[in-house]
Design a protein around this motif. Structure first.
Motif, mmCIF file in Angstrom:
data_model
loop_
_atom_site.group_PDB
_atom_site.id
_atom_site.type_symbol
_atom_site.label_atom_id
_atom_site.label_comp_id
_atom_site.label_asym_id
_atom_site.label_seq_id
_atom_site.Cartn_x
_atom_site.Cartn_y
_atom_site.Cartn_z
ATOM 1 N N PHE A 278 34.639 59.020 -80.619
ATOM 2 C CA PHE A 278 34.974 57.703 -80.078
ATOM 3 C C PHE A 278 36.345 57.723 -79.409
ATOM 4 C CE2 PHE A 278 36.858 53.431 -80.814
ATOM 5 C CZ PHE A 278 36.026 52.709 -79.982
ATOM 6 N N ARG A 279 37.334 58.314 -80.096
ATOM 7 C CA ARG A 279 38.688 58.335 -79.524
ATOM 8 C C ARG A 279 38.763 59.242 -78.303
ATOM 9 N NH1 ARG A 279 40.573 58.226 -85.159
ATOM 10 N NH2 ARG A 279 41.163 56.068 -85.587
ATOM 11 N N LYS A 280 38.030 60.346 -78.313
ATOM 12 C CA LYS A 280 38.016 61.211 -77.132
ATOM 13 C C LYS A 280 37.443 60.453 -75.936
ATOM 14 C CE LYS A 280 36.525 65.721 -75.385
ATOM 15 N NZ LYS A 280 35.864 67.009 -75.706
ATOM 16 N N GLY A 281 36.373 59.693 -76.180
ATOM 17 C CA GLY A 281 35.817 58.875 -75.109
ATOM 18 C C GLY A 281 36.822 57.862 -74.601
ATOM 19 N N LYS A 282 37.579 57.259 -75.513
ATOM 20 C CA LYS A 282 38.582 56.275 -75.103
ATOM 21 C C LYS A 282 39.709 56.925 -74.303
ATOM 22 C CE LYS A 282 39.886 52.839 -77.588
ATOM 23 N NZ LYS A 282 40.410 51.960 -78.655
ATOM 24 N N VAL A 283 40.127 58.122 -74.730
ATOM 25 C CA VAL A 283 41.186 58.832 -74.003
ATOM 26 C C VAL A 283 40.735 59.122 -72.568
ATOM 27 C CG1 VAL A 283 42.467 60.995 -73.840
ATOM 28 C CG2 VAL A 283 42.232 59.866 -76.048
ATOM 29 N N LEU A 284 39.531 59.655 -72.425
ATOM 30 C CA LEU A 284 39.023 59.967 -71.091
ATOM 31 C C LEU A 284 38.859 58.700 -70.263
ATOM 32 C CD1 LEU A 284 36.381 62.670 -72.087
ATOM 33 C CD2 LEU A 284 38.549 63.062 -70.888
ATOM 34 N N ALA A 285 38.424 57.620 -70.895
ATOM 35 C CA ALA A 285 38.264 56.357 -70.179
ATOM 36 C C ALA A 285 39.611 55.832 -69.694
ATOM 37 C CB ALA A 285 37.590 55.327 -71.079
ATOM 38 N N GLN A 287 42.006 57.537 -68.758
ATOM 39 C CA GLN A 287 42.381 58.355 -67.602
ATOM 40 C C GLN A 287 41.451 58.142 -66.419
ATOM 41 O OE1 GLN A 287 42.339 62.077 -70.009
ATOM 42 N NE2 GLN A 287 44.448 62.343 -69.333
ATOM 43 N N GLY A 288 40.484 57.242 -66.570
ATOM 44 C CA GLY A 288 39.550 56.976 -65.479
ATOM 45 C C GLY A 288 38.438 57.993 -65.356
ATOM 46 N N GLU A 289 38.295 58.862 -66.367
ATOM 47 C CA GLU A 289 37.259 59.903 -66.338
ATOM 48 C C GLU A 289 35.966 59.362 -66.961
ATOM 49 O OE1 GLU A 289 37.666 62.630 -64.805
ATOM 50 O OE2 GLU A 289 39.848 62.656 -64.531
ATOM 51 N N TYR A 290 35.386 58.357 -66.309
ATOM 52 C CA TYR A 290 34.207 57.691 -66.874
ATOM 53 C C TYR A 290 33.008 58.630 -66.957
ATOM 54 C CZ TYR A 290 37.089 53.650 -65.705
ATOM 55 O OH TYR A 290 38.119 52.761 -65.600
ATOM 56 N N ARG A 291 32.859 59.490 -65.962
ATOM 57 C CA ARG A 291 31.715 60.395 -65.942
ATOM 58 C C ARG A 291 31.712 61.308 -67.172
ATOM 59 N NH1 ARG A 291 28.735 61.939 -61.528
ATOM 60 N NH2 ARG A 291 30.335 61.086 -60.148
ATOM 61 N N GLU A 292 32.904 61.727 -67.638
ATOM 62 C CA GLU A 292 32.997 62.585 -68.820
ATOM 63 C C GLU A 292 32.965 61.769 -70.109
ATOM 64 O OE1 GLU A 292 36.140 65.469 -68.769
ATOM 65 O OE2 GLU A 292 36.166 65.539 -66.580
ATOM 66 N N ALA A 293 33.517 60.565 -70.066
ATOM 67 C CA ALA A 293 33.611 59.750 -71.273
ATOM 68 C C ALA A 293 32.255 59.225 -71.726
ATOM 69 C CB ALA A 293 34.576 58.586 -71.043
#
Length: 382
Positions: A278-285, A287-293
């Protein structure tokens, strides 16, 4: 729990309150919980004078930080400057803490902590270094170096200054981590972790990170003692909790690269750790990395389909990703335009060699012939 924008066609989720004490990701940030600092005590402003020079002579008030917010005065002299404790040592003190109105809020005849590790309020960590063995001192501290804007329920109100009476009883080197038993190492690491949790709740994320780092250093230290499988498993559990909370603290400070590293370290040990995913997804989000998140949050939701917080965050990211793609598509359309077939044909025709104006072609031919003629004349003369 994470909330969705009200413009979205999803329910706005309220605080669930289901996370355990180790899930600190959704506590309010510093700017939401901070309050104006309490005005300084008028009756606690000691004179700005230095320490007495003679051995055994009581000191006047010492302004420890030069700001007037933390002051120390010797009541009973100690055994000399050489007897002062060093950072990293375990010290034992007698402590009595009172509020401005004289209410006693804490008494401990033998409080032991590691000096410099922020195991106790900062007022003690900063001032005990200045105590001589056997010395008794009075410390007047602003709330900033005690329990801050949060206070300590139920006895210490927010923004409360404290007066501390402290006697230094003992100082000894900290135990060798390599010689600690599994149980001792677990207890020590947990104390540091819990201290990090305290600082997180105080919205002091820098000190929280410091405590989690210390706990991780304890867990990761080499050992000359054999641990049981149960102790190994418990140490790993402490490590994972520290890394998860470390990531939460780093995320609060926008240290995205460090937070991502902490999450990845958790996932190396536990690929299905919900909090780390969950936190990794939030970190990527962030940073605007929605495709990875999005795939990461989908994996977390697959492991725990009933988790409304993950569902909310995923729904929000899917919408943001769609908006991002729409913006990019519109931008590319404006950049490239939409020319007609005739226009495209005409542009291509203009680029062909035979479309060069005949005057340019005639001029170039004349120049070339002139150059040949000049060469013939020069050769004839020679």
């Amino acid at each position: 729990a994470a909330q969705l924008d009200t413009a979205e066609d999803f329910e706005v989720l309220e605080e669930e309150g289901e996370e355990d004490e180790d899930d600190l990701s959704e506590l309010p940030p510093l700017e939401d919980v901070g309050r104006p600092p309490a005005p300084p005590r008028e009756d606690a402003q000691p004179p700005e004078q230095g320490a007495g020079d003679a051995a055994g002579e009581p000191q006047e008030w010492l302004d420890v930080l030069g700001s007037g917010l933390l002051k120390k005065k010797t009541l009973v002299p100690g055994q000399g400057v050489d007897s002062r404790p060093q950072k990293g040592q375990d010290v034992t003190i007698r402590l009595k803490a009172t509020l401005e109105d004289g209410t006693v809020v804490e008494e401990d005849p033998a409080l032991t902590f590691t000096l410099g590790d922020c195991d106790v309020m900062q007022a003690l960590d900063l001032c005990v270094q200045l105590l001589e063995m056997g010395e008794t001192a009075l410390i007047v501290s602003d709330a900033k170096y005690c329990y801050g804007a949060q206070g300590r329920s139920p006895d210490i109100p927010p923004n409360a200054s404290l007066t501390l009476e402290v006697e230094l009883l003992a100082a000894r080197d900290a135990p060798d981590l390599e010689l600690l038993s599994g149980k001792e190492k677990i207890q020590l690491a947990n104390r540091k972790r819990e201290r990090g949790n305290f600082f997180y709740q105080q919205a002091d994320y820098v000190l929280a990170i410091n405590s989690y780092d210390i706990a991780l250093r304890i867990v990761g230290s080499s050992s000359k003692v054999d641990f049981s499988p149960e102790e190994e498993a418990e140490l790993l559990d402490v490590k994972v909790k520290c890394l998860n909370n470390l990531a939460a603290s780093q995320l609060k400070l926008d240290h995205f690269k460090a937070a991502l590293k902490s999450c990845n370290l958790v996932l190396e040990h536990q690929p299905g750790n919900i909090k780390a995913l969950f936190r990794k997804g939030k970190v990527l989000a962030q940073q605007g990395e929605y495709r990875e998140a999005i795939p990461i949050l989908k994996a977390a939701l697959k492991l725990e389909p009933s988790n409304k917080t993950i569902h909310a965050e995923l729904s929000k990211l899917v919408k943001k990703h769609a908006d991002q793609r729409n913006v990019e598509t519109e931008m590319y359309r404006k950049m490239l335009g939409n020319p007609s077939a005739a226009s495209t044909s005409r542009k291509c025709k203009d680029k062909l060699p035979w479309s060069i104006p005949w005057k340019w072609l005639f001029g170039a031919t004349a120049i070339a012939l002139g150059g040949v003629a000049l060469s013939v004349v020069i050769a004839a003369r020679n």
